[in-house]
Design a protein around this motif. Sequence first.
Motif, short mmCIF file in Angstrom:
data_model
loop_
_atom_site.label_atom_id
_atom_site.label_comp_id
_atom_site.label_asym_id
_atom_site.label_seq_id
_atom_site.Cartn_x
_atom_site.Cartn_y
_atom_site.Cartn_z
N LYS A 100 2.84 -8.58 15.56
CA LYS A 100 2.39 -9.13 14.28
C LYS A 100 2.65 -10.64 14.22
O LYS A 100 1.78 -11.42 13.82
N GLU A 101 3.84 -11.05 14.63
CA GLU A 101 4.17 -12.48 14.64
C GLU A 101 3.29 -13.23 15.62
O GLU A 101 2.84 -14.34 15.34
N ARG A 112 6.64 -5.71 15.40
CA ARG A 112 6.97 -6.96 14.73
C ARG A 112 6.61 -8.16 15.62
O ARG A 112 6.04 -9.15 15.15
N GLN A 140 0.19 -12.45 16.61
CA GLN A 140 -1.16 -12.55 16.07
C GLN A 140 -1.25 -13.63 15.00
O GLN A 140 -2.25 -14.35 14.91
N LYS A 141 -0.21 -13.76 14.19
CA LYS A 141 -0.17 -14.82 13.17
C LYS A 141 -0.13 -16.21 13.83
O LYS A 141 -0.87 -17.11 13.43
#
Length: 176
Positions: free
Chosen positions: A32-33, A29, A35-36
């Motif tokens: 993912k955050e 998680r 990379q965003k």
Amino acid sequence: MKKIIWICMIGGLLSTIASPVNAQKRVARFEKEFQKTLALVNSDQFTVKFYIATPTVQTLFTPPGAGANIDINPQACYLSMNDSLVTSKLPYFGRAAWTSKSQLDSISINNVLFSRTVKIYQDGKKQAIAYQITVRTGEDIYYLNMDIQYDGTCYLYFSDRKRAPISYVGQITKRD
């Protein structure tokens, strides 16, 4: 009695198995955050709305929470990037403002950036972004150093040749 021991053993076994699985999910998680957030920073199409200002005292940078924090309106305090155009309105609080908490000055920028540096670094177990820009105006040079956390939390350290440094805490979002 044997049933209680078996239940405890099974519960202990399940908790040791579930713990690494939860840790892996948490790491995934965070990644993912991150990379965003990194994609948003690299697009140069973002706005950071600040909600806390921290005037510095004698050190070059005052970490958030270490000085006299001043709550500010995020609608009136922002930094916006549109490719190479930097637009910002940052309230500036001088030494006299610490007692009255009144806004003495504001920093407005609407110029093309002079230089930009983006670096990824490890902040404990999570990655973060060091984002540095320099903006030249006719009368001054502004240095803006931003630490952007995986979740989009930003710490801006602002300095120029005329004022004492000040730091801001905010959140990065997509440009409107």
